[in-house]
Motif scaffolding. Structure first.
Motif, PDB file in Angstrom:
ATOM      1  N   ALA A 422      36.612 101.326   4.082  1.00  0.00           N
ATOM      2  CA  ALA A 422      36.461 100.212   3.141  1.00  0.00           C
ATOM      3  C   ALA A 422      35.297 100.464   2.173  1.00  0.00           C
ATOM      4  CB  ALA A 422      36.244  98.902   3.890  1.00  0.00           C
ATOM      5  N   ALA A 423      34.232 101.112   2.668  1.00  0.00           N
ATOM      6  CA  ALA A 423      33.098 101.424   1.799  1.00  0.00           C
ATOM      7  C   ALA A 423      33.498 102.407   0.710  1.00  0.00           C
ATOM      8  CB  ALA A 423      31.949 101.993   2.631  1.00  0.00           C
ATOM      9  N   GLU A 424      34.329 103.405   1.060  1.00  0.00           N
ATOM     10  CA  GLU A 424      34.799 104.353   0.057  1.00  0.00           C
ATOM     11  C   GLU A 424      35.684 103.665  -0.973  1.00  0.00           C
ATOM     12  OE1 GLU A 424      36.747 107.487   2.095  1.00  0.00           O
ATOM     13  OE2 GLU A 424      34.919 108.311   2.989  1.00  0.00           O
ATOM     14  N   LYS A 425      36.528 102.739  -0.542  1.00  0.00           N
ATOM     15  CA  LYS A 425      37.430 102.051  -1.463  1.00  0.00           C
ATOM     16  C   LYS A 425      36.679 101.138  -2.420  1.00  0.00           C
ATOM     17  CE  LYS A 425      41.525 103.534  -0.346  1.00  0.00           C
ATOM     18  NZ  LYS A 425      42.397 104.205  -1.355  1.00  0.00           N
ATOM     19  N   GLU A 431      23.879 105.436   0.754  1.00  0.00           N
ATOM     20  CA  GLU A 431      22.744 105.119   1.628  1.00  0.00           C
ATOM     21  C   GLU A 431      22.975 103.874   2.467  1.00  0.00           C
ATOM     22  OE1 GLU A 431      21.672 103.563  -2.551  1.00  0.00           O
ATOM     23  OE2 GLU A 431      22.480 105.408  -1.666  1.00  0.00           O
ATOM     24  N   LEU A 432      23.989 103.096   2.145  1.00  0.00           N
ATOM     25  CA  LEU A 432      24.288 101.885   2.911  1.00  0.00           C
ATOM     26  C   LEU A 432      25.366 102.093   3.970  1.00  0.00           C
ATOM     27  CD1 LEU A 432      24.270  99.206   0.060  1.00  0.00           C
ATOM     28  CD2 LEU A 432      22.403  99.880   1.570  1.00  0.00           C
ATOM     29  N   VAL A 433      25.926 103.303   4.024  1.00  0.00           N
ATOM     30  CA  VAL A 433      27.013 103.599   4.960  1.00  0.00           C
ATOM     31  C   VAL A 433      26.477 104.488   6.072  1.00  0.00           C
ATOM     32  CG1 VAL A 433      29.328 104.567   5.208  1.00  0.00           C
ATOM     33  CG2 VAL A 433      28.675 103.439   3.072  1.00  0.00           C
ATOM     34  N   ARG A 434      26.730 104.118   7.312  1.00  0.00           N
ATOM     35  CA  ARG A 434      26.267 104.902   8.461  1.00  0.00           C
ATOM     36  C   ARG A 434      27.089 106.176   8.593  1.00  0.00           C
ATOM     37  NH1 ARG A 434      22.734 101.954  11.390  1.00  0.00           N
ATOM     38  NH2 ARG A 434      22.887  99.676  11.357  1.00  0.00           N
TER      39      ARG A 434
END
Length: 465
Positions: A422-425, A431-434
C-alpha cells in the motif's frame, strides 16, 4: 463566446494539477524487480533498504531543483498546447549555480519533428528569429562569423534568422545539436547532449499514420464554431429588438430613402393613423428560449470536452469520498492520454534533468528507465489509477473476511506485506516504511514478550510451591 477560452485555461490547470502538481514530488525512483532479486540473492553487499533510501534522496534533490525552476509556469503553457494536440518543451542548462535548469515551451509555429522507428519523437528542427545580442548567451560556445560579430557590436537588437536542429544517432545512442545562421554555409554552434535530448515533444493523442497529435480542443472545435454562430445570431436579434426594424410608405411626404431614425429627429409623415401609418415598427418576435437552450447545450459540451464539468468551485464543499470519485472519473477519461504523456513528456523531462544535475555533480550518476531504476508516478491522476488496485484488494479481503472469517484471510493472503504494498501504491516516502529486517525484529520482540508473559505465571507458581 468566451466559453472555449475559459474552458481550455481551466482544463490546462486541471491537467497540470493531476499530472505534475505545483511544488510537489509527482514521481519517485525505485529499483527494478531485477535489482531487488539480485540484492535478495546476497550477491551485493547492500540492502534493498539502502538502495531505496539512496534513490529517495536522489529524487528529493531532483524535484527540489525542478520546483525551484520555472517548470510550473512553462508546463502550464505546454498543457495549453497539449489540449490542442502537441506540445514541445526545451530544457536548457544555465550558468546559474543555484538554478541550473531552465524550461521553455516552444510554439508549434516554425518547428518540425520526426518519429523514430518505434513511434517516439527523436529529431527536432526549428526556424526562428533572435536578437543578435542574445546569440552568445542562448548558445554557450556560439562562434559568430565576421558578419554576425559586426552585427552584435553595432546593431545588437537586429533580428537574426537562425535554424536549430537536434538529431538522434542510433549508433552512439546520443543526441547532437547544431545551429546555423540563415545564408551561411557553416555551423555557428554544435553540442553533444549525451543520452538525453533537451527537446521534449508530447502528443495528447494521435491517429495512426500521423505525427502531430490531436487534443480535446480539436474535438470540441465544431461545437465552438456552432456556439459562436449561435451567439452571433442572438446578438443580431438583440440589436434588432433594441433598435427595431421599420416599414415606411412612400406617400409623397415621407421619404424612406433619406429618412434617418435618431433621438431628437423630426420625421415628416403623411399619416400617424394607427390603422395606416406612414412609419410602422416591424414585429420581429422569435423564441429566444430555444436559442438559449442551444447555447447552454453547446457550452456544456465544450466544458465536458475540456474537463470543466467535474467540479464547480462555487458549489458546496465536497467530502473526501466525492473528491476520490472525481479523481477516478478523470483517470478513466484521460487514462490513455496519461500513459502517452508519461512516456513522451514526464520521463524525458526527468531524464534530462537528471543528466544536467549529474554533469554538474549535484547528484550521483543514476539511470532512468534502465535496469537500475524505475520511475513510479505519484501524481493525483496516477494515485487515482493506483486506488483502483487498492480498492480491488480491499474488496477481496472484505469478501473473504465476511464469508470465511479471519483465519482464511491469514491463510489466503500475505497480510504482513499489505502495508509495504500500500505504501508503494500511494507513494509514501521510503523513510516511513519499515524494511523486512525491521519487521523481523518487531516480530521477534513480540514473540519474546509473549513467551515471557507465558513463563511468568509458571515462575510465580514455582516460587509459591
Amino acid at each position: 463566446d468566451s466559453t472555449a477560452l475559459t474552458a481550455i485555461q481551466q482544463g490546462a490547470s486541471k491537467l497540470q494539477e493531476n499530472i505534475a502538481p505545483i511544488w510537489s514530488r509527482w514521481a519517485t525512483f525505485q529499483p527494478t524487480d531485477e535489482v531487488v532479486r539480485l540484492v535478495e540473492s546476497g550477491q551485493f553487499d547492500v540492502s534493498e533498504e539502502d538502495i531505496r533510501s539512496n534513490l529517495d534522496q536522489q529524487c528529493e534533490i531532483v524535484f527540489d531543483y525542478i520546483n525551484r525552476s520555472n517548470f510550473h509556469t512553462q508546463f502550464y503553457e505546454a498543457a495549453l498546447d497539449l489540449l490542442v494536440g502537441t506540445a514541445t518543451m526545451k530544457i536548457e542548462e544555465t550558468d546559474d549555480e543555484t538554478n541550473p535548469i531552465c524550461f521553455h515551451t516552444i510554439p508549434q509555429k516554425g518547428i518540425a519533428f520526426e518519429e523514430g522507428p518505434y513511434g517516439t519523437v527523436e529529431t527536432h528542427w526549428r526556424r526562428f528569429e533572435v536578437k543578435a545580442r542574445l546569440l552568445e548567451r542562448m548558445w554557450q560556445g556560439f562562434k559568430p562569423s565576421q558578419k554576425v560579430k559586426t552585427m552584435i557590436e553595432n546593431k545588437p537588437n537586429t533580428e537574426v534568422k537562425v535554424s536549430e536542429g537536434v538529431i538522434y544517432d542510433p549508433k552512439t545512442k546520443r543526441y547532437y545539436g547544431a545551429l546555423w545562421v540563415d545564408g551561411e554555409s557553416r555551423y555557428s554552434w554544435t553540442e553533444d547532449f549525451g543520452e538525453s535530448s533537451p527537446w521534449v515533444t508530447g502528443r495528447y493523442t494521435k491517429v495512426a499514420g500521423e505525427v502531430r497529435g490531436r487534443g480535446p480542443a480539436m474535438q470540441a472545435l465544431p461545437d465552438v464554431r456552432s456556439l459562436n454562430k449561435a451567439k452571433e445570431f442572438v446578438l443580431q436579434k438583440a440589436a434588432i429588438d433594441l433598435a427595431g426594424m421599420y416599414t415606411a410608405t412612400d406617400d409623397g411626404v415621407t421619404n424612406p430613402y433619406t429618412m434617418v431614425i435618431a433621438p431628437g429627429v423630426v420625421i415628416p409623415v403623411g399619416s400617424n393613423n394607427t390603422n395606416n401609418p406612414s412609419i410602422q415598427r416591424l414585429d420581429t418576435g422569435s423564441n429566444l428560449a430555444l436559442a438559449q437552450f442551444e447555447i447552454v447545450e453547446l457550452q456544456t459540451a465544450i466544458k465536458l470536452a475540456l474537463f470543466n464539468d467535474l467540479r464547480d468551485p462555487a458549489g458546496p464543499v465536497r467530502s473526501a469520498t466525492e473528491v476520490a470519485i472525481e479523481s477516478r472519473e478523470l483517470a478513466k477519461r484521460i487514462g490513455s492520454a496519461f500513459g502517452r504523456l508519461q512516456t513522451e513528456v514526464l520521463i524525458p523531462i526527468l531524464k534530462r534533468v537528471v543528466a544536467i544535475l549529474t554533469r554538474r555533480g549535484l547528484i550521483v550518476p543514476i539511470e532512468i528507465g534502465g535496469r537500475d531504476v524505475k520511475v513510479k508516478f505519484t501524481s493525483p491522476l496516477a494515485q487515482a489509477q493506483d486506488s483502483e488496485d487498492l480498492l480491488s484488494v480491499q474488496q477481496a479481503v472484505q469478501f473473504v473476511l465476511s464469508t470465511s472469517g479471519p483465519e482464511q484471510v491469514m491463510m489466503a493472503y500475505k497480510t504482513e506485506d499489505f502495508g509495504t504494498w500500500a505504501a508503494e501504491k500511494t507513494g509514501m516516502p521510503a523513510e516511513l516504511v519499515r524494511s523486512d529486517m525491521e519487521k523481523q525484529q518487531i516480530i521477534q520482540a513480540g514473540a519474546q514478550a509473549q513467551m515471557m508473559e507465558q513463563q511468568q505465571p509458571m515462575t510465580e507458581a514455582n516460587e509459591l510451591g
